[in-house]
Scaffold this active site. Structure first.
Site, PDB file in Angstrom:
ATOM      1  N   GLY A  63      -0.633   2.228  12.053  1.00 35.23           N
ATOM      2  CA  GLY A  63      -1.366   3.180  12.886  1.00 35.23           C
ATOM      3  C   GLY A  63      -0.970   3.048  14.342  1.00 35.23           C
ATOM      4  CB  CYS A  64      -2.865   3.755  17.431  1.00 35.50           C
ATOM      5  SG  CYS A  64      -2.746   3.488  19.202  1.00 35.50           S
TER       6      CYS A  64
END
Length: 241
Positions: A63-64
């Site tokens: 993810g981020c």
């Protein structure tokens, strides 16, 4: 522009405006307990790399990269954790381009570690437990797209072997309610992200996205892996960017 709970599609200037928005921060704090990803207490890997004498490197995507970097910057034995892109070409390794989801890149973190202090297998245990949810396909929390996929970019055959065995171990034990979707992608280069993405969690602890999605991960690291938690993070030097 998306909700303050997401990060894709907003410029850095807009990010800075968001940091200063006290109302947004207050709102973020009020929903943190609802939006934060839950950590999972999981067994240690039954297979691991032999302890080496020299620093080692691996690349992890979950993810981020703000939150993944923030977690590993607080892990004892980690020498550096750098946000960047892996899976695509050098020419497309820019934030705005990667954000289109068409480059093959994943937002990733290059982790350099001392195997005498923390093993590759134990880093994977932290990765699967508190850094992200490995059962989410092409998304993580509020962010969607292949650039937010769960992926391990092993830097040698031994890392690939350990990662494959650990995923099999966790799936066999039914540790999660769904199957792990983490891909093992060898032979891919890593490209550091822009300077303003480095140390983002440390530099912007009141930014709403960080408050909601990423600070809980660091707290979970401290709670679940207290012996591995270092209060002072190892930061990316600005002169390296």
């Amino acid at each position: 522009m998306r909700s303050f709970m997401t990060k894709a599609g907003i410029s850095f200037r807009q990010m800075l405006v968001g940091i200063a928005a006290l109302a947004g921060v207050a709102a973020a704090l009020s929903v943190t307990s609802q939006a934060a990803e839950e950590a999972k207490v999981i067994p240690a890997p039954t297979q691991d790399e032999p302890t080496g004498a020299k620093p080692e490197t691996t690349v992890l995507a979950g993810g981020c990269f703000w939150g993944v970097q923030g977690v590993f910057q607080h892990v004892n034995g980690v020498i550096s954790a750098t946000s960047g892109y892996a899976g695509g070409a050098r020419s497309s390794a820019q934030y705005e381009t990667v954000g289109t989801g068409s480059t093959g890149h994943a937002e990733s973190v290059q982790v350099v570690f001392d195997p005498k202090k923390v093993s590759f297998g134990h880093l994977l245990q932290i990765y699967f437990s508190v850094a992200h949810d490995p059962t989410q396909l092409n998304r993580q929390g509020p962010d969607t797209g292949t650039q937010y996929r769960s992926a391990i970019f092993p830097q040698n055959d031994q890392q690939a072997k350990v990662a494959k065995a650990y995923i099999g171990q966790l799936n066999h034990a039914r540790v999660y309610d769904a199957a792990i979707v983490t891909k093992i992608e060898p032979g891919k280069n890593f490209y550091p992200a822009e300077a303003y993405h480095q140390n983002f969690l440390n530099d912007n602890p009141t930014y709403p996205y960080i408050v909601i999605n990423d600070l809980p991960k660091v707290r979970n690291l401290k709670s679940i892996f207290p012996a591995d938690y270092r209060p002072e993070p190892v930061l990316v030097a600005r002169n390296n960017q």
